[in-house]
Each structure stands twice: as structure tokens, then as C-alpha cells.
Design an enzyme around this catalytic site. Structure first.
Site, mmCIF file in Angstrom:
data_model
loop_
_atom_site.group_PDB
_atom_site.id
_atom_site.type_symbol
_atom_site.label_atom_id
_atom_site.label_comp_id
_atom_site.label_asym_id
_atom_site.label_seq_id
_atom_site.Cartn_x
_atom_site.Cartn_y
_atom_site.Cartn_z
ATOM 1 N N SER A 1 0.837 -1.199 0.000
ATOM 2 C CA SER A 1 0.000 0.000 0.000
ATOM 3 C C SER A 1 0.879 1.259 0.000
ATOM 4 C CB SER A 1 -0.920 -0.058 1.221
ATOM 5 O OG SER A 1 -1.913 0.913 1.147
ATOM 6 N N ASP B 1 -8.992 -6.369 -4.376
ATOM 7 C CA ASP B 1 -8.538 -5.089 -3.826
ATOM 8 C C ASP B 1 -9.037 -3.982 -4.747
ATOM 9 O OD1 ASP B 1 -7.232 -2.883 -2.862
ATOM 10 O OD2 ASP B 1 -5.226 -3.784 -2.897
ATOM 11 N N ARG C 1 -11.987 6.244 10.318
ATOM 12 C CA ARG C 1 -11.498 4.872 10.304
ATOM 13 C C ARG C 1 -12.553 3.886 9.810
ATOM 14 N NH1 ARG C 1 -7.033 2.170 9.279
ATOM 15 N NH2 ARG C 1 -7.004 0.154 10.291
ATOM 16 N N HIS D 1 -8.109 -5.111 0.019
ATOM 17 C CA HIS D 1 -6.793 -4.492 0.170
ATOM 18 C C HIS D 1 -6.011 -5.106 1.337
ATOM 19 C CE1 HIS D 1 -3.753 -1.463 -0.276
ATOM 20 N NE2 HIS D 1 -3.991 -0.897 0.887
ATOM 21 N N ASP D 2 -6.730 -5.461 2.388
ATOM 22 C CA ASP D 2 -6.079 -6.038 3.576
ATOM 23 C C ASP D 2 -5.342 -7.346 3.289
ATOM 24 O OD1 ASP D 2 -6.484 -4.136 5.431
ATOM 25 O OD2 ASP D 2 -8.143 -5.138 6.477
#
Lengths: 382, 198
Positions: free
Chosen positions: A157, A322, A227, A355-356
Site C-alpha cells: 500500500s 482489492d 477509520r 486491500h487487507d
């Protein structure tokens, strides 16, 4: 709390601090007269200092990439899945270095540090830093440790952007760059997500123009909103569906707005947890660094020309679901590297984790990444 | 280092220090040879996970890519030779990919199984069913080989596209040449290796 330290863990780690008195001129034009960087290292630096790996952290990461700070820790460092003895980034072979970036909130100089001029926390007076400033400060830490050339600079990232930046800023100082779930620049959609998050923080009444610490408060509501939104963008529709579906906390609906679905509770929990450990100004600053990152802007938006100065070899990895840093964005990097005649390998890993995924021990990812790291040890005779 | 015999024929057609793109590079044996023995600059495209890992282990540049998506990621005339072994018949549009190969490369080296091979013809004639053999081991419904052709078909396609066939070697399934194959290639040859240019 780990009952005992697992055999493939780097074990109990004590962070270290490096202090720099040489002023650092930032891209913004401002100068940091002095600063400190907090870092961790795993493994042993060999005698010719050829086995060093730099791990660059992402938006909400820090220097604690692997192992435990104490036996009371609930969880190991953020990339423990990949760093340790016998793991992908094998600490029996490599000396692994990870630092909290400048502007961070976990020990390196940043908005929560006392401003020597005012004896109050910098808050929003802390100058904005860009990816190149991080690379510069990382290079100075390497100088301090006597590391002339990294075996690899690795990041996912925003960390991948730093690895990419290293390859053009200090091309002679790394053998390999591993760029995971990253992009050569953010898209309009990505900048938009960041702006919504920033707006939530800045509009929180407790933000006080960024000087909330001096007033003894934090813009908690804004941080939680920021968040919750960001976290959601790191996951995929399929992944969320599998993990939570439409599962509810209770069988009966309540006809009110308190969280009822499990996904709602999960997001609130993630937001709440984050708001107690992360500084709002750091969040603002890190998202801005992401938005501004666009190394090809200096070569007339020609990424191939931009990367033509690179001397290292590249591994680029993306994940199918992602959508925050989609495979197509990684492929832009790959295409430019091929056009520039650079050595590059690329894999698009099937995963539903969004994405994680770059943080998770997905078997195919681990196998490929491990093969690449083994290749590095062979090339460098480590 | 010894190469499979068809790959040995191919490597003979690649110039030292040239740039090579291998479409469906498998475990990277050919590229590894070309990189080490002929100092070529190489890239391989591959879709199989394990093959990609094998290439990475060998230090071969490998890019995960589906050949059906074309070669738009590569610039015009960006490599000297584009190689594709035993994959032409498995892509959605062999004609478009052939065009693309010669857009990206100055030359293309292509191998594919010959559907005009006498045993294939005999299988269809005798049994009235889609041919299966050592070279073509699949059932009609699960075969990846969706565009089978004969050498005549391929050469007709090249003529229609104005492509020049620089060289052709026709071999049997063990990649051996013989006088008989040279006399009646479309009947006796199982695999052809073509070198074409625009």
C-alpha cells in the site's frame, strides 16, 4: 496474551530510538531542525552489512512489524505473518528494519511530539511530509546503521509507494524493491475517500484546528468516522459477506439506530479501537502524503521515464478483490517497468480479502513472496 | 544445461543479446537458457500459479497475464522475438494474437500441434469422433485446445495477413525430424515450429 512465544516468532522486541541533529529540508519547503525515529530490527546484520531489508509501513502502520513488546501483548506486530525465523522474510537470513515514519504517532517525531519552540505538542503545526521525505529519513537511519545498500526495500500500500520511491530516489542503495498492493499514484476516487475521512476529523468540534492535545481532548468522533470509512474500503464485498453476511446481534429487530447487524458493530469496534491509538493529525498528514504521491509528475507524467533511473529488480503483487489499490494500478507499474527494460515479476493473487490481503498469510502469496525472497538470498549469497 | 528438443530448435533461432518475450513461458526453462547462455533480456507471460513460482525461483522475469487479454501492455516493436509454444490453439482469437505478436516483436516463433496429422485424420475417419492422442489427450468438451488447425490452415492465415514465414521445422511428438516428415509435413508432422515476420 501469547501463552508462550511461538518458535517462528522474532520474540520479545525492544524498540530503539535514533536521534538526528542534521536538519531535514522537506519537500514542502519547511525544515525539521532535529527529529527522532523509533525503529525495530529483527535478525542480525552480517559483517558486510549486505543482508538488510527495509520494511515500509502503510497508512496506519508503525515500527512494530513483528514479535511482541511483552508477554502481555494480545497480538504480535502488524506483519508478523511474514517476518520471523523461517518465514517469508526469514530473520535467520536477513536483518529486518522497520521504522515509524516521520509524522507518525508511535514514537517518531510527529504532531504529538513537543514542539521545542513552544513546549506544546506540534499538533497541526507539524510540517506536512511527503513520501520522498520519508525515504530521505529512512536513508539517514540506514547511514547511521552503516547500511549502504539494502538487499530489498519492501512495502504494501503506502509502503509500496515508499519502496517505489526508493528505487528512483536512491537507485544505487537497493538490490530489490517489493511493491505490494500499491499504485504509482492515487486515483480521484482514492483521493475522495481520503478527503471524506479528513473532513470527518477536521469538522469534529474537538479538533480545534489541530491543537486538540494542548486542550487535553481528541477529535474522537471524527477519527472513528474516518477509520470506519477507510476500514470498509480495505475489505471486499465478498469478504464482508462471508465474514458477516446479514447476521444480527439479536434475533428481533429494534426499530432504532443502534448497531444491530454484526457488520455495524464490527465497524464501530474498529473505529473505536483506532481512535484510542492513533493521532488525528498523523492521520491527516499520512493521507495527504498518499494523495500527493505521484513520482511521474516530474517526468511529464511519463512513468516509464520516471522509473528508467531504477537499478533494482522488482516484484509487484496485487490482489483480485482489492478495489482500493486494484490490480490494474499495480499493472501500470509493471507496464512502465517493462517498457523501461527493468527486471520485474508480477503476480495477481486470487483473494477475497480486499486491500487487507497484503497483510494476510494467503498460501499462494506466501509461496510466491517466499520464492522471491529465497532468490534474493541466493543472488546475494546470504 | 539441456533443453527439450523443440526448445533447442527455438533457441537456435534467437540471437544473442536480443530481447525475448515468451507467451506462456511455463516454468521458464527456455527463458532461463536464453538468459544464461545467450545473455538475452527476457520476459515471460504465464497464468499458472506454480509455473510463476518456478520462474521466480529461477530468477526469470515473469508476469501473470492471460493471453486472451492480448499484449496491449507491451509497446510496438519493443522486443526482438516473441515466442509462443503450444498455446496458439488454446487462445480465443489466434489470428488477433498473431497480429499482436508481430506488433510487439520483430519476429515471432510459434509452435502448435497439427490437426492434419495422419493419425488424427484416421481417428476421425475410423471412429467418427473428435480425435484424441498423446499430443491431444483431451475430450472435446474439456479441451483447452479450442482452435485446432493444420499447417496448411496456419500458412493460409499467414498469407492472408501478409506475414512472411522465415523458417519452418516439422517434427513428430518426440520433436524428431525425418525425411518422410519433410516430404509430407501436413500428413506426417505432429508439431510445427514456425519463425514468421511481417
Amino acid at each position: 496474551m501469547p501463552q508462550s512465544i511461538p518458535a517462528d516468532s522474532v520474540g520479545i522486541i525492544t524498540p530503539q530510538v535514533a536521534t538526528f541533529d542534521e536538519p531535514l529540508k522537506l519537500r514542502s519547503g519547511k525544515t525539521l531542525q532535529s527529529y527522532q525515529l523509533v525503529y525495530e530490527s529483527y535478525g542480525t546484520l552480517n559483517s558486510d552489512k549486505s543482508n538488510a531489508i527495509l520494511i515500509c509501513h502503510a497508512l496506519s502502520g508503525d515500527h512494530h512489524a513483528a514479535g511482541f513488546h511483552s508477554l502481555d501483548d494480545k497480538k504480535p506486530g502488524w506483519w508478523d505473518a511474514c517476518i520471523g525465523p523461517g518465514k517469508v522474510i526469514d530473520t535467520n537470513k536477513f536483518f529486518v528494519l522497520c521504522l515509524n515514519n516521520l509524522g507518525g504517532c508511535h514514537g517518531s517525531t510527529g504532531p504529538t511530539t513537543l514542539n521545542p519552540d513552544t513546549q506544546k505538542p506540534y499538533g497541526s503545526d507539524f510540517p506536512m511530509v511527503r513520501v520522498r521525505d520519508w525515504v530521505e529519513s529512512q536513508a539517514r537511519l540506514a547511514d547511521n546503521l552503516g547500511i549502504e545498500k539494502f538487499a530489498a526495500v519492501i512495502g504494501g500500500s503506502l509502503g509500496g509507494m515508499q519502496a517505489l520511491r526508493w528505487s528512483i530516489q536512491y537507485p544505487e542503495r537497493l538490490h530489490h524493491a517489493v511493491v505490494i498492493a500499491s499504485a504509482p499514484k492515487l486515483s480521484a476516487q482514492n483521493i475522495a475517500f481520503n478527503e471524506v475521512a479528513r473532513n470527518a476529523i477536521i469538522k469534529d468540534p474537538e479538533f480545534h484546528d489541530g491543537h486538540f492535545l494542548a486542550k487535553g481532548v481528541i477529535p474522537k468522533t471524527g477519527l472513528i468516522q474516518a477509520r470506519m470509512l477507510a476500514h470498509l474500503t480495505y475489505l471486499s464485498d465478498d469478504g464482508l459477506g462471508e465474514k458477516f453476511g446479514r447476521t444480527m446481534k439479536n434475533q428481533e429487530v429494534n426499530y432504532n439506530y443502534a448497531p444491530e447487524f454484526q457488520i455495524e458493530s464490527y465497524l464501530h469496534y474498529q473505529g473505536e479501537k483506532f481512535s484510542t491509538t492513533f493521532d488525528a493529525n498523523t492521520y491527516l498528514l499520512m493521507t495527504k502524503a498518499l494523495d500527493y504521491f505521484d513520482p511521474a509528475q516530474y517526468t511529464d507524467h511519463d512513468l516509464t521515464q520516471c522509473l528508467s533511473v531504477a537499478q533494482c529488480k522488482f516484484l509487484v503483487v496485487s490482489f483480485t478483490t482489492d478495489w482500493r489499490f486494484s490490480p490494474e494500478r499495480s499493472e501500470e507499474i509493471v507496464d512502465a517497468l517493462v517498457a523501461a527494460d527493468k527486471d520485474v515479476s508480477y503476480a495477481r493473487i486470487e483473494s477475497e480479502k480486499g486491500h487487507d490481503a497484503f497483510l494476510l498469510p494467503i498460501p499462494r502469496y506466501i509461496k510466491l513472496f517466499g520464492a522471491y525472497m529465497t532468490r534474493i538470498t541466493q543472488e546475494l549469497n546470504l | 544445461m539441456s533443453l527439450r528438443s523443440d526448445l533447442d530448435i527455438i533457441q537456435n533461432w534467437v540471437n544473442p543479446n536480443s530481447q525475448v518475450l515468451d507467451l506462456g513461458c511455463g516454468q521458464g526453462d527456455l527463458l532461463s537458457f536464453l538468459k544464461e547462455q545467450k545473455q538475452c533480456k527476457t520476459y515471460g507471460l504465464e497464468i499458472n500459479e506454480d509455473s510463476i513460482v518456478s520462474c521466480v525461483e529461477k530468477g526469470i522475469n515473469v508476469i501473470e497475464h492471460d493471453l486472451n487479454d492480448g499484449l496491449q501492455h507491451f509497446n510496438d516493436a519493443s522486443v526482438d522475438t516473441v515466442i509462443m509454444t503450444q498455446a496458439l490453439q488454446a487462445v480465443n482469437r489466434p489470428d488477433a494474437l498473431l497480429e499482436d505478436m508481430l506488433r510487439v516483436g520483430k519476429e515471432a516463433i510459434i509452435t502448435f500441434p497439427n490437426f492434419g496429422y495422419w493419425r488424427t485424420r484416421w481417428f476421425l475417419l475410423r471412429k467418427g469422433r473428435m480425435p484424441m492422442s498423446k499430443t491431444l489427450p483431451y475430450n472435446w468438451y474439456d479441451t483447452p485446445n479450442i482452435h485446432m488447425c493444420t499447417f496448411h490452415d496456419f500458412e493460409k492465415l499467414c498469407r492472408e495477413k501478409g506475414l512472411t514465414i522465415l523458417e519452418r521445422t516439422v517434427v513428430d511428438n518426440d520433436h524428431q525430424e525425418s525425411l518422410a516428415i519433410r516430404l509430407w509435413p501436413n500428413l506426417l508432422g505432429e508439431i510445427a515450429i514456425y519463425r514468421v515476420t511481417r
